[in-house]
Write a protein that holds these residues in place. Structure first.
Motif, PDB file in Angstrom:
ATOM      1  N   GLN A 215      55.171  21.466  43.166  1.00 31.19           N
ATOM      2  CA  GLN A 215      54.101  21.848  42.248  1.00 31.19           C
ATOM      3  C   GLN A 215      53.975  20.878  41.079  1.00 31.19           C
ATOM      4  O   GLN A 215      52.876  20.652  40.577  1.00 31.19           O
ATOM      5  CB  GLN A 215      54.356  23.257  41.694  1.00 31.19           C
ATOM      6  N   PHE A 216      55.082  20.330  40.644  1.00 28.45           N
ATOM      7  CA  PHE A 216      55.077  19.438  39.474  1.00 28.45           C
ATOM      8  C   PHE A 216      55.138  17.980  39.924  1.00 28.45           C
ATOM      9  O   PHE A 216      55.873  17.627  40.832  1.00 28.45           O
ATOM     10  CB  PHE A 216      56.257  19.744  38.556  1.00 28.45           C
ATOM     11  N   GLY A 217      54.349  17.145  39.243  1.00 25.20           N
ATOM     12  CA  GLY A 217      54.404  15.718  39.518  1.00 25.20           C
ATOM     13  C   GLY A 217      53.638  15.280  40.753  1.00 25.20           C
ATOM     14  O   GLY A 217      53.780  14.140  41.191  1.00 25.20           O
ATOM     15  N   VAL A 218      52.830  16.164  41.333  1.00 22.31           N
ATOM     16  CA  VAL A 218      52.011  15.807  42.490  1.00 22.31           C
ATOM     17  C   VAL A 218      50.542  16.074  42.155  1.00 22.31           C
ATOM     18  O   VAL A 218      50.227  16.774  41.199  1.00 22.31           O
ATOM     19  CB  VAL A 218      52.418  16.596  43.753  1.00 22.31           C
ATOM     20  N   SER A 219      49.647  15.523  42.960  1.00 20.91           N
ATOM     21  CA  SER A 219      48.224  15.602  42.657  1.00 20.91           C
ATOM     22  C   SER A 219      47.653  16.991  42.951  1.00 20.91           C
ATOM     23  O   SER A 219      48.237  17.785  43.703  1.00 20.91           O
ATOM     24  CB  SER A 219      47.458  14.562  43.484  1.00 20.91           C
ATOM     25  N   LEU A 220      46.498  17.260  42.356  1.00 21.20           N
ATOM     26  CA  LEU A 220      45.800  18.519  42.635  1.00 21.20           C
ATOM     27  C   LEU A 220      45.469  18.634  44.117  1.00 21.20           C
ATOM     28  O   LEU A 220      45.555  19.723  44.699  1.00 21.20           O
ATOM     29  CB  LEU A 220      44.507  18.585  41.814  1.00 21.20           C
ATOM     30  N   GLN A 221      45.084  17.513  44.728  1.00 23.76           N
ATOM     31  CA  GLN A 221      44.735  17.532  46.151  1.00 23.76           C
ATOM     32  C   GLN A 221      45.937  17.902  46.997  1.00 23.76           C
ATOM     33  O   GLN A 221      45.821  18.667  47.969  1.00 23.76           O
ATOM     34  CB  GLN A 221      44.192  16.161  46.571  1.00 23.76           C
ATOM     35  N   TYR A 222      47.105  17.360  46.642  1.00 23.51           N
ATOM     36  CA  TYR A 222      48.334  17.665  47.390  1.00 23.51           C
ATOM     37  C   TYR A 222      48.639  19.162  47.313  1.00 23.51           C
ATOM     38  O   TYR A 222      48.955  19.800  48.330  1.00 23.51           O
ATOM     39  CB  TYR A 222      49.498  16.858  46.811  1.00 23.51           C
ATOM     40  N   ILE A 223      48.540  19.724  46.121  1.00 25.03           N
ATOM     41  CA  ILE A 223      48.815  21.151  45.941  1.00 25.03           C
ATOM     42  C   ILE A 223      47.805  21.989  46.722  1.00 25.03           C
ATOM     43  O   ILE A 223      48.166  22.978  47.373  1.00 25.03           O
ATOM     44  CB  ILE A 223      48.802  21.519  44.447  1.00 25.03           C
ATOM     45  N   LYS A 224      46.555  21.585  46.676  1.00 32.82           N
ATOM     46  CA  LYS A 224      45.504  22.309  47.409  1.00 32.82           C
ATOM     47  C   LYS A 224      45.789  22.292  48.907  1.00 32.82           C
ATOM     48  O   LYS A 224      45.702  23.329  49.592  1.00 32.82           O
ATOM     49  CB  LYS A 224      44.145  21.675  47.120  1.00 32.82           C
ATOM     50  N   ASP A 225      46.127  21.126  49.436  1.00 35.58           N
ATOM     51  CA  ASP A 225      46.379  20.994  50.881  1.00 35.58           C
ATOM     52  C   ASP A 225      47.565  21.839  51.331  1.00 35.58           C
ATOM     53  O   ASP A 225      47.578  22.345  52.460  1.00 35.58           O
ATOM     54  CB  ASP A 225      46.626  19.528  51.239  1.00 35.58           C
ATOM     55  N   LYS A 226      48.557  21.990  50.467  1.00 33.07           N
ATOM     56  CA  LYS A 226      49.767  22.731  50.833  1.00 33.07           C
ATOM     57  C   LYS A 226      49.653  24.220  50.518  1.00 33.07           C
ATOM     58  O   LYS A 226      50.587  24.983  50.801  1.00 33.07           O
ATOM     59  CB  LYS A 226      50.969  22.151  50.086  1.00 33.07           C
ATOM     60  N   ASN A 227      48.532  24.634  49.910  1.00 36.29           N
ATOM     61  CA  ASN A 227      48.359  26.040  49.534  1.00 36.29           C
ATOM     62  C   ASN A 227      47.079  26.625  50.124  1.00 36.29           C
ATOM     63  O   ASN A 227      46.333  27.340  49.447  1.00 36.29           O
ATOM     64  CB  ASN A 227      48.375  26.190  48.005  1.00 36.29           C
TER      65      ASN A 227
ATOM     66  N   LYS B 209      62.106  24.000  38.980  1.00 34.33           N
ATOM     67  CA  LYS B 209      62.826  23.900  40.255  1.00 34.33           C
ATOM     68  C   LYS B 209      62.446  25.046  41.185  1.00 34.33           C
ATOM     69  O   LYS B 209      62.236  24.851  42.389  1.00 34.33           O
ATOM     70  CB  LYS B 209      64.333  23.895  39.998  1.00 34.33           C
ATOM     71  N   LEU B 210      62.337  26.250  40.628  1.00 33.22           N
ATOM     72  CA  LEU B 210      61.944  27.407  41.440  1.00 33.22           C
ATOM     73  C   LEU B 210      60.552  27.190  42.035  1.00 33.22           C
ATOM     74  O   LEU B 210      60.332  27.428  43.235  1.00 33.22           O
ATOM     75  CB  LEU B 210      61.963  28.682  40.592  1.00 33.22           C
ATOM     76  N   TYR B 211      59.623  26.751  41.218  1.00 37.07           N
ATOM     77  CA  TYR B 211      58.269  26.496  41.703  1.00 37.07           C
ATOM     78  C   TYR B 211      58.258  25.412  42.774  1.00 37.07           C
ATOM     79  O   TYR B 211      57.596  25.533  43.805  1.00 37.07           O
ATOM     80  CB  TYR B 211      57.353  26.100  40.547  1.00 37.07           C
ATOM     81  N   ASN B 212      58.991  24.323  42.528  1.00 34.06           N
ATOM     82  CA  ASN B 212      59.002  23.217  43.477  1.00 34.06           C
ATOM     83  C   ASN B 212      59.631  23.601  44.809  1.00 34.06           C
ATOM     84  O   ASN B 212      59.344  22.986  45.842  1.00 34.06           O
ATOM     85  CB  ASN B 212      59.736  22.016  42.879  1.00 34.06           C
ATOM     86  N   GLN B 213      60.499  24.599  44.781  1.00 35.58           N
ATOM     87  CA  GLN B 213      61.122  25.077  46.020  1.00 35.58           C
ATOM     88  C   GLN B 213      60.314  26.184  46.685  1.00 35.58           C
ATOM     89  O   GLN B 213      60.731  26.724  47.717  1.00 35.58           O
ATOM     90  CB  GLN B 213      62.537  25.577  45.717  1.00 35.58           C
ATOM     91  N   GLY B 214      59.181  26.509  46.095  1.00 40.49           N
ATOM     92  CA  GLY B 214      58.330  27.530  46.685  1.00 40.49           C
ATOM     93  C   GLY B 214      58.805  28.944  46.443  1.00 40.49           C
ATOM     94  O   GLY B 214      58.369  29.883  47.129  1.00 40.49           O
ATOM     95  N   LYS B 215      59.674  29.136  45.449  1.00 38.17           N
ATOM     96  CA  LYS B 215      60.208  30.460  45.155  1.00 38.17           C
ATOM     97  C   LYS B 215      59.367  31.152  44.079  1.00 38.17           C
ATOM     98  O   LYS B 215      58.704  30.498  43.286  1.00 38.17           O
ATOM     99  CB  LYS B 215      61.665  30.357  44.709  1.00 38.17           C
ATOM    100  N   SER B 216      59.429  32.458  44.069  1.00 41.79           N
ATOM    101  CA  SER B 216      58.647  33.226  43.089  1.00 41.79           C
ATOM    102  C   SER B 216      59.312  33.176  41.715  1.00 41.79           C
ATOM    103  O   SER B 216      60.540  33.060  41.600  1.00 41.79           O
ATOM    104  CB  SER B 216      58.508  34.675  43.546  1.00 41.79           C
ATOM    105  N   VAL B 217      58.490  33.269  40.682  1.00 41.25           N
ATOM    106  CA  VAL B 217      58.972  33.252  39.298  1.00 41.25           C
ATOM    107  C   VAL B 217      58.462  34.510  38.604  1.00 41.25           C
ATOM    108  O   VAL B 217      57.257  34.773  38.588  1.00 41.25           O
ATOM    109  CB  VAL B 217      58.480  32.000  38.544  1.00 41.25           C
TER     110      VAL B 217
END
Length: 361
Positions: free
Chosen positions: A164-176, A217-225
């Motif tokens: 989630q952090f340090g990557v582009s909006l497009q990358y986040i969109k594609d993975k979500n 770290k939690l967000y980057n690992q795909g875990k809930s916060v």
């Protein structure tokens, strides 16, 4: 010099900030006197607070004065890096140490070489004086008996699919699954809408660096916060700022930087129209995410009687998180137009964003 330091810090008020202090060049001829220290103590008031400052070597004493005398100076200080420390610095620190809080003491890090800075911050964004670079080369050359080899920077690791952090909006969109609003933004904004709109100093306060890293770290690992677990409303606020700051390309894009700098040369009555023109030129995805964010910040500003965060205050916090130059850092002179542009977006949100509707918005 003292007035210059005060003016410099003024430009960064309301933001988290880091100080990099280069000690090389401090000699008996230019070492501040105790009388100067006393002047510094009286001169600075109880305000001031992101970014990275590279300051002249003669002000270390005043930095320590700020640190233990005025709580609001140190509350948003993330770290103080002392590069090329000498015995004088260490002795001076030991003298002041009993007067400085343990919490602040943990923020100070001694670094013997410039290469050590790479482990702590974005080294390439620092404007390091040539004299300091030459001094560093001499130090390393003496240690090894030769000039230091060129440091090879390892290639960056590929991001995680859940990054989630340090990557582009497009990358986040594609993975979500094509979601336009990044999960970090959606969750922090939603939480702050429910519980933070009337919190005094929202976005102005800092939070534990380690806690912020843990949440990232939690967000980057795909875990809930669950922000309720942290019992600190300022953590989701800092996370939102951090997310924006770490986008590879700022939300307002590098292409808009020069256009935004020109806002101060536009006649006052035409500035909102000019803002609208610049915003309409954004890519669709950036426009949607920006509109989502500014809508929320407009809501925050509407509660300023409680939270003390006017559009102007929010602009000081978010300006540099929304736009930056493609190389280096924004100059002090750039802060005025950047903050003014952001303030106009927040104040005139309804007017600026009402003329463009994007499918899927």
């Amino acid at each position: 010099l003292l007035r210059y330091l005060k003016y410099t810090l003024d430009q960064y008020v309301e933001n988290d900030y880091t100080v990099v202090y280069f000690h090389y060049g401090l000699k008996s001829l230019n070492k501040p006197s105790l009388k100067w220290l006393q002047t510094a103590y009286k001169e600075f008031d109880r305000k001031y607070v992101s970014k990275i400052l590279v300051l002249p070597s003669v002000i270390f004493k005043s930095l320590l004065t700020i640190s233990f005398s005025f709580p609001r100076y140190k509350k948003n200080l993330k770290a103080l890096y002392v590069v090329h420390p000498t015995n004088f610095i260490k002795i001076l620190w030991n003298i002041f140490k009993p007067l400085i809080s343990h919490k602040f003491g943990k923020k100070i890090t001694y670094l013997n070489y410039l290469s050590d800075l790479r482990e702590h911050l974005k080294y390439d964004q620092l404007n390091i004086p040539q004299e300091v670079i030459r001094h560093d080369e001499n130090l390393q050359g003496k240690q090894k008996g030769k000039l230091p080899p060129v440091v090879k920077v390892p290639p960056p690791r590929p991001p995680l699919p859940t990054q989630q952090f340090g990557v582009s909006l497009q990358y986040i969109k594609d993975k979500n699954k094509g979601e336009l609003i990044p999960p970090v933004m959606k969750e922090t904004v939603s939480y702050l809408k429910r519980k933070g709109l009337q919190v005094e100093g929202l976005f102005r306060r800092s939070a534990s660096i380690q806690t912020i890293k843990d949440v990232q770290k939690l967000y980057n690992q795909g875990k809930s916060v669950n922000f309720d677990d942290y019992h600190d409303i300022h953590i989701p606020a800092v996370i939102l700022k951090t997310f924006l700051r770490e986008l590879p390309q700022p939300l307002l894009t590098f292409d808009c930087y020069d256009h935004i700098l020109g806002i101060t040369s536009v006649e006052s009555s035409l500035r909102v129209t000019r803002c609208k023109q610049i915003i309409q030129g954004l890519p669709e995805h950036n426009y949607i995410v920006l509109k989502y964010l500014i809508c929320f910040l407009h809501m925050v500003s509407q509660e300023s009687i409680y939270n003390r965060m006017t559009a102007s205050s929010l602009a000081c916090v978010f300006g540099l998180n929304l736009i930056r130059p493609s190389k280096g850092t924004a100059s002090l002179s750039a802060l005025v137009p950047l903050n003014l542009f952001t303030e106009l977006l927040i104040d005139f949100y309804t007017n600026i964003f009402n003329s463009r509707t994007v499918p899927g918005e």
